[in-house]
Structures are given as structure tokens and as C-alpha cells.
Design a protein around this motif. Structure first.
Motif, PDB file in Angstrom:
ATOM      1  N   ALA A 204       0.852  -1.194   0.000  1.00  0.00           N
ATOM      2  CA  ALA A 204       0.000   0.000   0.000  1.00  0.00           C
ATOM      3  C   ALA A 204       0.880   1.233   0.000  1.00  0.00           C
ATOM      4  CB  ALA A 204      -0.929   0.007   1.222  1.00  0.00           C
ATOM      5  N   ASP A 205       0.324   2.366  -0.441  1.00  0.00           N
ATOM      6  CA  ASP A 205       1.093   3.604  -0.445  1.00  0.00           C
ATOM      7  C   ASP A 205       0.987   4.289   0.907  1.00  0.00           C
ATOM      8  OD1 ASP A 205      -1.384   4.801  -0.368  1.00  0.00           O
ATOM      9  OD2 ASP A 205      -1.241   5.748  -2.345  1.00  0.00           O
ATOM     10  N   ALA A 206       1.580   5.479   1.013  1.00  0.00           N
ATOM     11  CA  ALA A 206       1.646   6.166   2.298  1.00  0.00           C
ATOM     12  C   ALA A 206       0.278   6.610   2.800  1.00  0.00           C
ATOM     13  CB  ALA A 206       2.576   7.374   2.184  1.00  0.00           C
ATOM     14  N   GLY A 207      -0.688   6.764   1.913  1.00  0.00           N
ATOM     15  CA  GLY A 207      -2.026   7.127   2.346  1.00  0.00           C
ATOM     16  C   GLY A 207      -2.623   6.105   3.299  1.00  0.00           C
ATOM     17  N   TYR A 208      -2.204   4.858   3.162  1.00  0.00           N
ATOM     18  CA  TYR A 208      -2.633   3.784   4.068  1.00  0.00           C
ATOM     19  C   TYR A 208      -1.537   3.458   5.080  1.00  0.00           C
ATOM     20  CZ  TYR A 208      -6.293   3.105   0.587  1.00  0.00           C
ATOM     21  OH  TYR A 208      -7.352   3.303  -0.261  1.00  0.00           O
ATOM     22  N   GLY A 209      -0.285   3.499   4.640  1.00  0.00           N
ATOM     23  CA  GLY A 209       0.823   3.034   5.467  1.00  0.00           C
ATOM     24  C   GLY A 209       1.106   3.885   6.683  1.00  0.00           C
ATOM     25  N   VAL A 210       0.736   5.170   6.670  1.00  0.00           N
ATOM     26  CA  VAL A 210       0.997   6.016   7.831  1.00  0.00           C
ATOM     27  C   VAL A 210       0.084   5.675   9.005  1.00  0.00           C
ATOM     28  CG1 VAL A 210       1.885   7.947   6.473  1.00  0.00           C
ATOM     29  CG2 VAL A 210      -0.560   7.818   6.970  1.00  0.00           C
ATOM     30  N   ASN A 211      -0.968   4.918   8.757  1.00  0.00           N
ATOM     31  CA  ASN A 211      -1.940   4.623   9.802  1.00  0.00           C
ATOM     32  C   ASN A 211      -1.513   3.380  10.578  1.00  0.00           C
ATOM     33  OD1 ASN A 211      -4.509   3.514  11.049  1.00  0.00           O
ATOM     34  ND2 ASN A 211      -5.267   5.427  10.167  1.00  0.00           N
ATOM     35  N   ALA A 212      -1.170   3.564  11.852  1.00  0.00           N
ATOM     36  CA  ALA A 212      -0.707   2.439  12.679  1.00  0.00           C
ATOM     37  C   ALA A 212      -1.804   1.396  12.869  1.00  0.00           C
ATOM     38  CB  ALA A 212      -0.224   2.955  14.034  1.00  0.00           C
ATOM     39  N   LYS A 213      -3.060   1.819  12.940  1.00  0.00           N
ATOM     40  CA  LYS A 213      -4.159   0.862  13.111  1.00  0.00           C
ATOM     41  C   LYS A 213      -4.253  -0.075  11.904  1.00  0.00           C
ATOM     42  CE  LYS A 213      -7.045   3.792  16.077  1.00  0.00           C
ATOM     43  NZ  LYS A 213      -8.353   4.480  16.197  1.00  0.00           N
ATOM     44  N   PHE A 214      -4.043   0.480  10.723  1.00  0.00           N
ATOM     45  CA  PHE A 214      -4.069  -0.342   9.510  1.00  0.00           C
ATOM     46  C   PHE A 214      -2.934  -1.358   9.529  1.00  0.00           C
ATOM     47  CE2 PHE A 214      -2.688  -0.830   4.996  1.00  0.00           C
ATOM     48  CZ  PHE A 214      -3.797  -1.534   4.542  1.00  0.00           C
ATOM     49  N   ARG A 215      -1.729  -0.916   9.887  1.00  0.00           N
ATOM     50  CA  ARG A 215      -0.595  -1.834   9.928  1.00  0.00           C
ATOM     51  C   ARG A 215      -0.803  -2.922  10.974  1.00  0.00           C
ATOM     52  NH1 ARG A 215       2.319   3.169  10.128  1.00  0.00           N
ATOM     53  NH2 ARG A 215       2.975   2.643  12.265  1.00  0.00           N
ATOM     54  N   ARG A 216      -1.272  -2.534  12.154  1.00  0.00           N
ATOM     55  CA  ARG A 216      -1.492  -3.529  13.207  1.00  0.00           C
ATOM     56  C   ARG A 216      -2.583  -4.517  12.823  1.00  0.00           C
ATOM     57  NH1 ARG A 216      -0.597   0.922  17.021  1.00  0.00           N
ATOM     58  NH2 ARG A 216      -2.847   1.256  17.132  1.00  0.00           N
ATOM     59  N   ALA A 217      -3.605  -4.036  12.100  1.00  0.00           N
ATOM     60  CA  ALA A 217      -4.683  -4.928  11.672  1.00  0.00           C
ATOM     61  C   ALA A 217      -4.168  -5.959  10.672  1.00  0.00           C
ATOM     62  CB  ALA A 217      -5.826  -4.118  11.061  1.00  0.00           C
ATOM     63  N   LEU A 218      -3.281  -5.553   9.779  1.00  0.00           N
ATOM     64  CA  LEU A 218      -2.685  -6.506   8.839  1.00  0.00           C
ATOM     65  C   LEU A 218      -1.854  -7.541   9.580  1.00  0.00           C
ATOM     66  CD1 LEU A 218      -1.504  -4.152   5.933  1.00  0.00           C
ATOM     67  CD2 LEU A 218      -3.542  -5.599   5.992  1.00  0.00           C
ATOM     68  N   THR A 219      -1.044  -7.084  10.539  1.00  0.00           N
ATOM     69  CA  THR A 219      -0.218  -8.006  11.311  1.00  0.00           C
ATOM     70  C   THR A 219      -1.083  -8.972  12.108  1.00  0.00           C
ATOM     71  OG1 THR A 219       1.527  -6.342  11.474  1.00  0.00           O
ATOM     72  CG2 THR A 219       1.606  -8.167  13.044  1.00  0.00           C
ATOM     73  N   ALA A 220      -2.182  -8.474  12.692  1.00  0.00           N
ATOM     74  CA  ALA A 220      -3.080  -9.327  13.470  1.00  0.00           C
ATOM     75  C   ALA A 220      -3.697 -10.416  12.612  1.00  0.00           C
ATOM     76  CB  ALA A 220      -4.164  -8.478  14.120  1.00  0.00           C
ATOM     77  N   ARG A 221      -3.802 -10.174  11.308  1.00  0.00           N
ATOM     78  CA  ARG A 221      -4.345 -11.178  10.383  1.00  0.00           C
ATOM     79  C   ARG A 221      -3.256 -12.122   9.873  1.00  0.00           C
ATOM     80  NH1 ARG A 221      -7.604  -6.956  10.558  1.00  0.00           N
ATOM     81  NH2 ARG A 221      -9.777  -7.080   9.857  1.00  0.00           N
ATOM     82  N   GLY A 222      -2.060 -11.994  10.400  1.00  0.00           N
ATOM     83  CA  GLY A 222      -0.971 -12.870   9.990  1.00  0.00           C
ATOM     84  C   GLY A 222      -0.395 -12.541   8.634  1.00  0.00           C
ATOM     85  N   LEU A 223      -0.535 -11.287   8.181  1.00  0.00           N
ATOM     86  CA  LEU A 223      -0.098 -10.894   6.844  1.00  0.00           C
ATOM     87  C   LEU A 223       1.248 -10.183   6.897  1.00  0.00           C
ATOM     88  CD1 LEU A 223      -3.500  -9.506   5.509  1.00  0.00           C
ATOM     89  CD2 LEU A 223      -2.485 -11.745   5.013  1.00  0.00           C
ATOM     90  N   ARG A 224       2.058 -10.399   5.875  1.00  0.00           N
ATOM     91  CA  ARG A 224       3.269  -9.634   5.657  1.00  0.00           C
ATOM     92  C   ARG A 224       2.912  -8.415   4.810  1.00  0.00           C
ATOM     93  NH1 ARG A 224       7.057 -10.910   9.355  1.00  0.00           N
ATOM     94  NH2 ARG A 224       7.483 -13.167   9.413  1.00  0.00           N
ATOM     95  N   TRP A 225       3.532  -7.282   5.105  1.00  0.00           N
ATOM     96  CA  TRP A 225       3.167  -6.064   4.394  1.00  0.00           C
ATOM     97  C   TRP A 225       4.381  -5.172   4.147  1.00  0.00           C
ATOM     98  CZ3 TRP A 225       4.727  -2.360   7.749  1.00  0.00           C
ATOM     99  CH2 TRP A 225       4.593  -2.592   9.130  1.00  0.00           C
ATOM    100  N   SER A 226       4.267  -4.346   3.118  1.00  0.00           N
ATOM    101  CA  SER A 226       5.235  -3.292   2.831  1.00  0.00           C
ATOM    102  C   SER A 226       4.429  -2.075   2.388  1.00  0.00           C
ATOM    103  CB  SER A 226       6.211  -3.717   1.731  1.00  0.00           C
ATOM    104  OG  SER A 226       7.138  -2.677   1.465  1.00  0.00           O
ATOM    105  N   VAL A 227       4.560  -0.983   3.127  1.00  0.00           N
ATOM    106  CA  VAL A 227       3.701   0.183   2.896  1.00  0.00           C
ATOM    107  C   VAL A 227       4.542   1.447   2.865  1.00  0.00           C
ATOM    108  CG1 VAL A 227       1.699  -0.904   3.975  1.00  0.00           C
ATOM    109  CG2 VAL A 227       3.258   0.461   5.390  1.00  0.00           C
ATOM    110  N   GLY A 228       4.031   2.453   2.173  1.00  0.00           N
ATOM    111  CA  GLY A 228       4.694   3.748   2.173  1.00  0.00           C
ATOM    112  C   GLY A 228       4.480   4.465   3.494  1.00  0.00           C
TER     113      GLY A 228
END
Length: 440
Positions: A204-228
Motif C-alpha cells: 500500500a502507499d503512504a495514504g494507508y501506510g501512515v496509519n498504525a491501526k491499519f498496519r497492526r490490523a494486517l499483522t493481526a491477520r498474519g499478513l506480511r506487508w510493505s507500505v509507504g
């Protein structure tokens, strides 16, 4: 460019393939009229018509039947869910796997006036400024630089989400949660796609990646991510720990622990790191390279202590990219600490594929040509644009020589007779096809 190639190909041949390919979608429509007009509309979206609004589309595939197509899109009460599921299933068959990525982004449709559902003054990446537009959250499956968009969901800005009467007038379903942020919409779509498509990373780009809740939600789902992210994102050193709370014999006990290290911005962290030149993929004009730096850290996105300082959160890589004109971009990635530097860069740079998908949706199948105002009409048009682009990508991923009856070199010869802009797009297409068909 895909529609251009269909026009240059033996048209009766591809239209004979279309009914068989479309048959799973055909059975999703309950009424005979819907079954009649759905394939006609999709073929119109795939046609070489310069514009895919209702009148020119009907002129291509159903002369004199514009009213029937208009009713099918704007008024006929069919749901989009079944068609989206088939798109996901077929995308999984074509591209899914551990090497695939799921890309979260948004794409904007420029609009005049104030009556079209969800329209408002919003940031548009296409226009590069704040403009009057509709914003669709998109979810795209991609592998080997080939994108297949899976979902398009309209985002309602605050002037809409705080006005239920206006939403009701535009046909927004009552069950739709008003006030949803873009990242909340994206998470719902990811949850809905779980089990349908297989992928290794969420980008995801920085419009999504700056949000800690979004990142934590991805991690809670067991997902690997790379965001702006932004250069001011604060982080701790990887070895940070919390200092145990001292026992006090008098006064109030201390509630919040103190980190053993201070936070820094990722810009400051990466200034001290070595910057390396990395080639992340082969482009149409040669290898694509850039200058990057990376460091494994702990993100400062945990709970806040009494001083308002965020405690250490999960471990992640911070990645910096030096652009040609001196601009620097920054990313966060939760791959393990032992991940190689080159792999970090290659994964992070795969996000560009969704931009190609958005461009194909608009330029080839007319996503931004819809002129209706209602929620239902827009989402009917959007899901059939997904179906149309899926068909074109299926052709692209098929054996090109056998399907079109001509070789890639023959298609290259056709490039000489088109405009410079379209010529560049066709060269990109042929280059991708050549790389794809020469692989294992």
C-alpha cells in the motif's frame, strides 16, 4: 492497448471465445433480461470504442438499444458479490500464489457537479491535486508485473457520510457503514478475499501506510506487508526494551514504563546507513535501478505513556529510496530481520503494478466514462469493468500466437502506424508478453 489488439485481431474469432469464457458470470444473473444484456455490456467495454459511456458503447454492440443497457446498469436490482467472487477465483487461477502480492490503493474519477454519489473535493493522484472527484478504494492481485484488479469500492467523504438523507437519495445501501475510512474499507475487502486468493504480501502507499491501526490490523491477520510512509515516522532501535517500573514506598505508583532508548525519525536513522544501488526489475528500456538504504527497527506505534510518548511496537524494516531528482521516498516492511536487502527492494517496488491496472481500467474499459449518479449504477459499471479487464488479461496470459493468429513480431509491426503515445504503450505490452511467454 489490449482493446486495440482485439481490434487488430480477427474479431469473429475472439467473439466466439467470449460466450464460453463468460458463461460462469452468465449464470449469476437471475432474470433473462440481465442474462441478455450483461455479456453485451462487457463486450462493449472491451470494444475499441473511443469512449465507453452509454451512447457510444451501445453504438458499438447494440445499436438502438441504449435504453435497455441503461436500465440494466442503473435500475436493474442485481448484486455485485457473485461476479466479484468469480473474478477473484479466476484471478487466483491466473496469478495467485506465494509470489503474488495484493495491492491496496485508490483511484479517482474526475466529476463535475455535486449530485454524483460520493463526489467531493478530494486529493486525486491522477490530477496531482485536490479536485472534484469520486474516490474508489481498489484491491489488485499482481504477479510478475501483471495486475488483475479484484475490487472497487466507493469511499464516501465526510460531506456525504454525515448526511444520511443525501446518501439515501443517491441510493447508498442502508447497511453500508457510513463514516468508513479508506483503510477500513480496504480491510473489509481483504477479509472478504481471504480463502479466495493466495498472495505473499500486502502492499500500500503512504495514504494507508501512515496509519498504525491499519498496519497492526494486517499483522493481526498474519499478513506480511510493505507500505509507504512519511519521513517523520518515529522509530526505536531494534534493541530497545522497557525499563522496569521502580517500586515507590510513597505517592502514586508509576503506571507507564519508560523505553530504554529515545525515538528518531526514519529520515535521521537512514542518514547513517549505507545507500546502495539496486536493480529491481527489467523495464522496456533496460534494467530499472535505484539507490536504497534499509534498517531493522522497532516502530514507535505502541500505546502512549504519561508523557504522550508512543511505546515500542512491532519490529519492521525502514527503507529509503533516493529518486533521480533528489526526492526521497520512505517505506515500512514487516518482513523478518534476516530478509535480504535486494528482496526488500524488489517486494516494495512491486506496488507500481496497481498503477498499470488503474490505467488499463480507465483507458481500455472506460471505468471513468460512467455518467450516472447513483451508488448502484456506479458499482454495477465498476464490477463489469473488472470483468472486462479480466477477460483482456486472460487473452494476454493465453498463448498469443495461437489466439490472435499472428506473432508478437507481427503485432510489433503494427506499432509503426499508431500515435507515439499509443506506440509506447504497445511496446510495453509486447515486451511483457515476450517476457511472459519465454518463461517457464
Amino acid at each position: 492497448m489490449l482493446a486495440f489488439l482485439l481490434k487488430r485481431s480477427r474479431r469473429p474469432r475472439w467473439t466466439r471465445h467470449f460466450p464460453i469464457w463468460f458463461s460462469p458470470f452468465h449464470t449469476c444473473f437471475r432474470h433473462q433480461a440481465q442474462q441478455q444484456w450483461a455479456p453485451v455490456y462487457v463486450q462493449g467495454l472491451c470494444s475499441p470504442a473511443h469512449r465507453k459511456s452509454m451512447q457510444p458503447l451501445a453504438d458499438q454492440v447494440a445499436p438502438g438499444k441504449q435504453d435497455h443497457l441503461q436500465h440494466f446498469i442503473t435500475d436493474s436490482p442485481w448484486k455485485t458479490e457473485g461476479r466479484e467472487q468469480i473474478v477473484a477465483d479466476r484471478a487466483q487461477h491466473l496469478l495467485g500464489g506465494r509470489n503474488a502480492v495484493l495491492i491496496i490503493d485508490d483511484t479517482c474519477l474526475s466529476k463535475f457537479g455535486s449530485h454524483s454519489v460520493g463526489v467531493g473535493r478530494q486529493s486525486s493522484g491522477q490530477a496531482g491535486k485536490i479536485t472534484n472527484c469520486q474516490c474508489l478504494v481498489s484491491v489488485t492481485l499482481a504477479r510478475d508485473e501483471i495486475p488483475i484488479p479484484l475490487r472497487l469500492r466507493l469511499f464516501l467523504p465526510s460531506e456525504w457520510s454525515t448526511d444520511p438523507a443525501r446518501c439515501l437519495q443517491a441510493g447508498v445501501p442502508q447497511e453500508h457503514p457510513l463514516g468508513s475510512t479508506k483503510w477500513e474499507i480496504a480491510l473489509r475487502e481483504i477479509d472478504d478475499l481471504t480463502g479466495s486468493v493466495q498472495f505473499g504480501m500486502v502492499l500500500a502507499d503512504a495514504g494507508y501506510g501512515v496509519n498504525a491501526k491499519f498496519r497492526r490490523a494486517l499483522t493481526a491477520r498474519g499478513l506480511r506487508w510493505s507500505v509507504g510512509t512519511v519521513r517523520t515516522q518515529r522509530v526505536y532501535p531494534a534493541q530497545v526494551h522497557l525499563i522496569p517500573l521502580p517500586k515507590r514506598s510513597r505517592g502514586r505508583p508509576q503506571k507507564h514504563p519508560t523505553p530504554s532508548e529515545d525515538t528518531e525519525t526514519i529520515e535521521a536513522v537512514l542518514v547513517r546507513e549505507p545507500w546502495r544501488r539496486v536493480m529491481w526489475r527489467q523495464g522496456t528500456k533496460g534494467p530499472l535501478t535505484g539507490t536504497f538504504a534499509a534498517k531493522y527497527v522497532r516502530l514507535a506505534d505502541g500505546n502512549a505513556n504519561a508523557r504522550g510518548q508512543h511505546l515500542p511496537g512491532e519490529g519492521a524494516w525502514v527503507i529509503g529510496e533516493q529518486r533521480a531528482r533528489g526526492e526521497r521516498k520512505y517505506y515500512l516492511c514487516n518482513l523478518p530481520p534476516e530478509t535480504s536487502f535486494d528482496h526488500l527492494v524488489r517486494v516494495t517496488k512491486q506496488r507500481w503494478a496497481c498503477e498499470l491496472g488503474h490505467r488499463e481500467l480507465k483507458q481500455e474499459v472506460g471505468l471513468d466514462h460512467f455518467e450516472g449518479r447513483t451508488w448502484q449504477g456506479l458499482h454495477h459499471h465498476a464490477v463489469l469493468c473488472l470483468v472486462a479487464l479480466l477477460f483482456l488479461q486472460w487473452i494476454r496470459l493465453s498463448q498469443l500466437d495461437g489466439f490472435f493468429g499472428e506473432s508478437v513480431p507481427a503485432i510489433r509491426r503494427e506499432i509503426a502506424g499508431v500515435s507515439p503515445r499509443r506506440s509506447q504503450r504497445l511496446r510495453l505490452y509486447c515486451s511483457c508478453c515476450t517476457a511472459l511467454f519465454s518463461g517457464p
